[in-house]
Every structure is written in C-alpha cells, then in structure tokens.
Design a protein around this motif. Structure first.
Motif, PDB file in Angstrom:
ATOM      1  N   ARG A 326       0.906  -1.341  -0.072  1.00 30.11           N
ATOM      2  CA  ARG A 326      -0.053  -0.120  -0.067  1.00 30.11           C
ATOM      3  C   ARG A 326       0.868   1.297  -0.160  1.00 30.11           C
ATOM      4  O   ARG A 326       1.789   1.354   0.727  1.00 30.11           O
ATOM      5  CB  ARG A 326      -0.998  -0.130   1.256  1.00 30.11           C
ATOM      6  N   LEU A 327       0.605   2.069  -0.851  1.00 27.62           N
ATOM      7  CA  LEU A 327       1.455   3.450  -0.996  1.00 27.62           C
ATOM      8  C   LEU A 327       0.435   4.734  -0.684  1.00 27.62           C
ATOM      9  O   LEU A 327      -0.697   4.740  -1.290  1.00 27.62           O
ATOM     10  CB  LEU A 327       1.978   3.624  -2.475  1.00 27.62           C
ATOM     11  N   SER A 328       0.762   5.446   0.211  1.00 30.26           N
ATOM     12  CA  SER A 328       0.122   6.826   0.566  1.00 30.26           C
ATOM     13  C   SER A 328       0.747   7.844   0.870  1.00 30.26           C
ATOM     14  O   SER A 328       1.734   7.838   0.950  1.00 30.26           O
ATOM     15  CB  SER A 328      -0.708   6.084   1.989  1.00 30.26           C
ATOM     16  N   LEU A 329      -0.026   8.962   0.816  1.00 31.92           N
ATOM     17  CA  LEU A 329       0.821  10.428   1.000  1.00 31.92           C
ATOM     18  C   LEU A 329       0.432  10.551   2.626  1.00 31.92           C
ATOM     19  O   LEU A 329      -0.549  10.842   3.000  1.00 31.92           O
ATOM     20  CB  LEU A 329       0.018  11.350   0.245  1.00 31.92           C
ATOM     21  N   GLY A 396       6.095  17.995 -11.622  1.00 33.69           N
ATOM     22  CA  GLY A 396       5.622  16.884 -11.018  1.00 33.69           C
ATOM     23  C   GLY A 396       6.369  15.709 -11.319  1.00 33.69           C
ATOM     24  O   GLY A 396       7.072  15.603 -12.116  1.00 33.69           O
ATOM     25  N   ALA A 397       5.880  14.687 -10.727  1.00 30.84           N
ATOM     26  CA  ALA A 397       6.750  13.312 -10.943  1.00 30.84           C
ATOM     27  C   ALA A 397       5.718  12.188 -10.309  1.00 30.84           C
ATOM     28  O   ALA A 397       5.030  12.327  -9.419  1.00 30.84           O
ATOM     29  CB  ALA A 397       8.139  13.391 -10.089  1.00 30.84           C
ATOM     30  N   THR A 398       6.286  11.136 -10.860  1.00 24.57           N
ATOM     31  CA  THR A 398       5.422   9.558 -10.433  1.00 24.57           C
ATOM     32  C   THR A 398       6.574   8.975  -9.721  1.00 24.57           C
ATOM     33  O   THR A 398       7.599   8.580 -10.129  1.00 24.57           O
ATOM     34  CB  THR A 398       4.930   8.986 -11.596  1.00 24.57           C
ATOM     35  N   TYR A 399       5.862   8.667  -8.294  1.00 30.81           N
ATOM     36  CA  TYR A 399       6.768   7.705  -7.371  1.00 30.81           C
ATOM     37  C   TYR A 399       6.246   6.506  -7.392  1.00 30.81           C
ATOM     38  O   TYR A 399       5.115   6.079  -7.579  1.00 30.81           O
ATOM     39  CB  TYR A 399       7.113   8.461  -6.193  1.00 30.81           C
ATOM     40  N   THR A 400       7.315   5.593  -7.557  1.00 30.66           N
ATOM     41  CA  THR A 400       6.858   4.063  -7.646  1.00 30.66           C
ATOM     42  C   THR A 400       7.611   3.318  -6.446  1.00 30.66           C
ATOM     43  O   THR A 400       8.867   3.449  -6.442  1.00 30.66           O
ATOM     44  CB  THR A 400       7.139   3.251  -8.973  1.00 30.66           C
ATOM     45  N   LEU A 412       6.231  -6.756  -6.580  1.00 28.69           N
ATOM     46  CA  LEU A 412       4.678  -5.899  -6.663  1.00 28.69           C
ATOM     47  C   LEU A 412       5.174  -4.422  -6.767  1.00 28.69           C
ATOM     48  O   LEU A 412       6.350  -4.023  -6.024  1.00 28.69           O
ATOM     49  CB  LEU A 412       3.996  -6.210  -5.227  1.00 28.69           C
ATOM     50  N   GLU A 413       4.406  -3.704  -7.372  1.00 30.02           N
ATOM     51  CA  GLU A 413       4.706  -2.313  -7.256  1.00 30.02           C
ATOM     52  C   GLU A 413       3.489  -1.512  -7.246  1.00 30.02           C
ATOM     53  O   GLU A 413       2.348  -1.913  -7.191  1.00 30.02           O
ATOM     54  CB  GLU A 413       5.147  -2.020  -8.789  1.00 30.02           C
ATOM     55  N   ALA A 414       3.620  -0.393  -6.669  1.00 29.47           N
ATOM     56  CA  ALA A 414       2.420   0.668  -6.332  1.00 29.47           C
ATOM     57  C   ALA A 414       3.005   2.153  -6.628  1.00 29.47           C
ATOM     58  O   ALA A 414       4.185   2.709  -6.407  1.00 29.47           O
ATOM     59  CB  ALA A 414       1.848   0.582  -4.810  1.00 29.47           C
ATOM     60  N   SER A 415       2.212   3.036  -7.347  1.00 23.66           N
ATOM     61  CA  SER A 415       2.496   4.205  -7.717  1.00 23.66           C
ATOM     62  C   SER A 415       1.569   5.433  -7.525  1.00 23.66           C
ATOM     63  O   SER A 415       0.585   5.080  -7.227  1.00 23.66           O
ATOM     64  CB  SER A 415       2.833   4.125  -9.471  1.00 23.66           C
ATOM     65  N   THR A 416       2.258   6.454  -7.261  1.00 18.66           N
ATOM     66  CA  THR A 416       1.290   7.787  -7.051  1.00 18.66           C
ATOM     67  C   THR A 416       1.988   9.079  -7.642  1.00 18.66           C
ATOM     68  O   THR A 416       3.265   9.004  -8.005  1.00 18.66           O
ATOM     69  CB  THR A 416       0.834   8.024  -5.540  1.00 18.66           C
ATOM     70  N   SER A 417       1.221   9.813  -8.303  1.00 19.82           N
ATOM     71  CA  SER A 417       1.817  10.996  -8.775  1.00 19.82           C
ATOM     72  C   SER A 417       1.575  12.227  -7.802  1.00 19.82           C
ATOM     73  O   SER A 417       0.823  12.327  -7.015  1.00 19.82           O
ATOM     74  CB  SER A 417       0.718  11.485  -9.817  1.00 19.82           C
ATOM     75  N   VAL A 418       2.721  13.029  -7.752  1.00 21.08           N
ATOM     76  CA  VAL A 418       2.985  14.202  -6.839  1.00 21.08           C
ATOM     77  C   VAL A 418       3.062  15.420  -7.619  1.00 21.08           C
ATOM     78  O   VAL A 418       3.965  15.527  -8.607  1.00 21.08           O
ATOM     79  CB  VAL A 418       4.255  13.796  -6.061  1.00 21.08           C
ATOM     80  N   ALA A 419       2.245  16.085  -7.326  1.00 23.05           N
ATOM     81  CA  ALA A 419       1.964  17.666  -8.265  1.00 23.05           C
ATOM     82  C   ALA A 419       3.187  18.609  -7.736  1.00 23.05           C
ATOM     83  O   ALA A 419       3.633  18.559  -6.680  1.00 23.05           O
ATOM     84  CB  ALA A 419       0.706  18.412  -8.009  1.00 23.05           C
ATOM     85  N   PRO A 420       3.810  19.555  -8.704  1.00 22.61           N
ATOM     86  CA  PRO A 420       4.710  20.535  -8.194  1.00 22.61           C
ATOM     87  C   PRO A 420       4.020  21.293  -7.299  1.00 22.61           C
ATOM     88  O   PRO A 420       2.806  21.430  -7.174  1.00 22.61           O
ATOM     89  CB  PRO A 420       4.818  21.238  -9.541  1.00 22.61           C
ATOM     90  N   PRO A 421       5.049  22.140  -6.720  1.00 22.46           N
ATOM     91  CA  PRO A 421       4.674  22.738  -5.500  1.00 22.46           C
ATOM     92  C   PRO A 421       3.487  24.025  -6.046  1.00 22.46           C
ATOM     93  O   PRO A 421       2.645  24.349  -5.111  1.00 22.46           O
ATOM     94  CB  PRO A 421       5.747  23.542  -5.213  1.00 22.46           C
ATOM     95  N   GLU A 422       3.560  24.693  -7.049  1.00 17.82           N
ATOM     96  CA  GLU A 422       2.773  25.580  -7.492  1.00 17.82           C
ATOM     97  C   GLU A 422       1.279  25.135  -7.558  1.00 17.82           C
ATOM     98  O   GLU A 422       0.486  25.756  -7.094  1.00 17.82           O
ATOM     99  CB  GLU A 422       3.056  25.935  -8.965  1.00 17.82           C
TER     100      GLU A 422
END
Length: 471
Positions: A326-329, A396-400, A412-422
C-alpha cells in the motif's frame, strides 16, 4: 557422476512392475498432456535395462548407521554400479555399453560395489542416469548398515550397506539398503582393506533389498494452502512393512506428526493424512497437510520400518506468505512524504526500493528512504513501512515503490503522482476557499433557522401584555 552402458537383450522385456508403472503414468500424467496423449507418448518409448554408474564416497567404519547419512569421518572413493536398471528410453541410450569391471584402472576408486536391483524398484533411475546431461550433480555416500534385528543364519555370511543418493537442484533423493552376496564359506577372494567378499571381476557384489525415496527434498508452499510431502519405498520379497512415522524437526525441537502401524494410523497434527492403505501397501507413504500455518514449517522425516530394515528421507517444508503493498501520502505539507507499507509477509527478508519518473522521462532509482521498526502479527507474519520525502520538481513526478520477496514470482509495485509545488499551492488555496464558502453557507443556514415562524411566534408571545395573551 552418473553414466550408463548399452543394456543386454534381456532388458527388452517388461517385468510386471514395469507394466504397472507404465499404466499408472498413463492414467495419472504429471504435466499438461491429456491422458490419451500421455499414454500414446509412453507407448512409443521402450523400457531398457541399463547400468547406472555413480561416483561415491565410502565412510570408514566407526559408527553404526540405521538409515542416516554417513558420519563426517574419513571418506574414501568408491564406485556404485546399479546393474540393469529399467528406464524408459527416450532415444538417448543409443551407444551405451555395459559396465566392465576389468576396465577399472589402478587409480580408480578403492572399492567398486555392484548392486542388483531385481528385488526392488528404483523409480528415480532416469534422474540419476541423465543428471550429467541436465547439468545436475549427484552426491552419493555409502556406509555400513547394522540390522535392527539380527538374523543368526546370515550374520556371519553377509554385510549390509546403506547408500544415500541426492540429485542437486531439488532433484530426487534415494536411500538404498544393500546386502552382500559373496560366498564367505567357500574361501571367496576378499578385499584387502575392507575384508569384503569379491566377485569374479574384483567388485563387491550386492543386492538392493530396501529403498526409500522422495521426489521433492525441498518444497515451498503458501500460508493457508495444502501441502503433499512425497515419500515412497520398495521392499524385497519376504520383507513386511511394520510402521510408518512422520516427524517434524524445527528450531531444535521435534514432534510426531503421524504414525502408522498395521493396527492403526494416528494423526498428531490436526488434519494430517497418509495415502489410502491400498496405496501405502503399494509403496506410497506420502503425507498431506491441509491449511498450512507457520508452525508447520521445518524438516519432515519420513521413516519407513520393515521386519529387518529401517530407512528415512528428509523433506524441507518452507511456508511463505506474500506481502500486500500500500502506497499513501503521509504528509501533504511541503515537502510531501510518501509511505510504502509491505504487510503480512513471511519469511523475514524483504526489499523495498523507490523510483522517480518525470513526465516523458524514464524511472530513476531514488535513495534516502527511511524504514519503520519491524512489526510481527500474532500469526507470525511481518509488516514494515518505508518513507520517502518526495521532490516533484516543476513538472511533477510519479513515484513507485517496488517490493521484492521470495514468495513472489515478480516484484509488486504501487505508484502515485505528486504535483509540483505551484499546483499544490493553487490546490491548497482552492481547498481553503471552498472551506471558507462552506463555512459561510453553514452560518447562513443557522441564521435562517433562527428566524423561522416558530421562533417569531415565541418572540411575539413574549412581547404581548398578559390580557392580550388571555384573549
């Protein structure tokens, strides 16, 4: 090393047990072929009797063996020739010749054992025969064997040996009890060092009278599944099966799992079963364990006892549990923190790695992650978390996060996208504005409820004189 020679013509005829094996393999194919195709394939192959030659080590005398592996004492070279073993010819036996004892050089093994297999079955002969071609190593150890119950008629005229053979890479394991056949009473030639009767070709002639084998010395099963532990045996005529015992050894402690005698079978582990008695009498003492738990892991010892001999096989059972990822912010503040959790896995070793990918780019490994303390559940499985501070950059970037474990065929992989600061700031302002509007709307609703007709009636009632209220 295993090798073979061309079989003699008498090896072309199928014995009764060979016919039975052919019929069982056709009716119960191991693989993906339908029964009819399997039966047709076997029909095209012929039984051939070949000599299987194994390089072995012979343990110096110094301890009594009852089916265990040889001690770590002095070991000398030896050669074991399993004479005329029936195998199915797949076309690769052309050009093989019989073993010739007279061709043994002076620098060859000190002792050569010839073993007749006419009295028992050697079901793993093909694996031994083709081990070299398949890139497998064969470990072979021979040691003295001392009978459980000595027979006075044979104690002075025969010697017994036990041979333990193991094919590498998860191949089969076989233990064979051999009895010498030389005639000691008529002045037969004897080996100068081992005082064993020798045949005309200078070899120690023996017959295999008992064997215990397993096709799978090491097994991996998932937690909660059902496991079948193979253990087979074959007896010479005149021997009777007296008991079967399965024991579990793990972390220095042992316990009885299942015991069988002709009078009764008794399971010490809930749900444990042996094969039906008809198959047991035919040489199949396999054990089935349903609903595996982590307490079922360990070394299982299958011990077969007859009226004269006892031998065993050891099967290592490894119980595994696959992780859930499980991947979470974990923290939305700047900079954001990501948490990847691998839960419910066993055994302990697990690898968690991170990659970062910008739009239009390729994944790049990321270092600097921190790990939580290891947590263990009541069932014995493990959970661990890995945290990483994300740096999304201007686009922005996608972290896996990728989790690797022995129970998984692929990570096993889990990914999420992180938006840029703006974007995150604009999103934060939008959220704050939305919350402010919701608060104003809530206050407006509250004030409206305060000026409802019922409230106005109460207010008027309070202001009117007492006489007006009575009217």
């Amino acid at each position: 090393m295993a090798s073979s020679r061309l079989p003699s013509p008498r090896g072309q005829r199928l014995s009764d047990w060979q016919s039975n094996v052919l019929e069982r393999e056709a009716e119960n194919p191991v693989g993906k072929r339908p029964n009819e195709e399997k039966r047709g394939l076997l029909a095209e192959r012929q039984w051939r009797a070949v000599d299987v030659v194994l390089d072995c080590f012979l343990a110096e005398e110094g301890g009594r063996q009852h089916g265990a592996f040889a001690s770590s004492g002095n070991m000398v070279k030896a050669l074991l020739v399993l004479r005329q073993v029936p195998v199915l010819d797949d076309g690769s036996l052309e050009g093989f010749t019989d073993f010739q004892g007279g061709t043994v050089a002076k620098d060859d093994p000190l002792v050569t054992f010839e073993a007749s297999v006419n009295l028992v079955q050697i079901p793993q002969a093909e694996a031994l025969l083709h081990a070299d071609c398949n890139g497998k190593d064969v470990t072979c150890e021979i040691s003295r064997y001392f009978l459980q119950a000595r027979q006075e008629a044979t104690v002075e005229t025969a010697a017994w040996f036990i041979t333990n053979v193991q094919v590498s890479g998860g191949g089969p394991s076989v233990s064979m009890v051999m009895k010498t056949l030389g005639d000691t009473e008529n002045g037969a030639l004897r080996h100068h060092r081992w005082n064993l009767p020798l045949g005309p070709q200078g070899t120690v002639q023996t017959a295999v009278e008992f064997q215990v084998t397993t096709q799978t010395p090491s097994l991996n099963f998932l937690l909660g599944s059902s496991a079948s532990l193979h253990c087979g045996f074959s007896l010479a005529p005149g021997l009777d099966l007296t008991s079967v015992e399965w024991r579990l050894q793990h972390k220095g402690s042992g316990q009885l799992v299942y015991s069988w005698t002709p009078e009764q079978g008794q399971a010490k582990r809930e749900g444990a079963t042996l094969e039906p008695e008809q198959q047991l009498m035919a040489g199949d003492a396999s054990l089935t364990l349903p609903s595996l738990t982590l307490q079922d892991e360990g070394a299982y010892i299958c011990q077969i006892t007859t009226t004269l001999y006892r031998a065993q096989q050891i099967i290592q059972l490894h119980v595994q549990a696959s992780p859930k990822v499980r991947l979470s912010l974990a923290n939305e503040a700047l900079p954001p923190t990501l948490t990847c959790t691998a839960a419910g896995y066993y055994p302990l070793d697990v690898t968690v790695t991170w990659t970062r990918e910008e739009p239009g780019g390729t994944p790049v490994p990321v270092s600097g992650a921190s790990f939580s303390s290891l947590r263990q559940s009541a069932a014995g499985t493990y959970t661990i978390s890995s945290s990483l501070i994300a740096e999304p950059g201007s686009a922005g970037a996608t972290y896996t996060c990728q989790v690797t474990h022995i129970s998984l065929e692929e990570p096993l992989e889990a990914s999420t996208s992180v938006a840029p600061p703006e974007q995150r700031m604009a999103f934060g302002i939008l959220v704050a504005s939305s919350l402010f509007l919701l608060a104003l709307l809530f206050l407006g609703l509250q004030r409206r409820q305060a000026t409802s007709p019922r409230s106005e009636a109460l207010w008027v009632d309070t202001l009117l004189p007492h006489s007006k209220k009575e009217e």
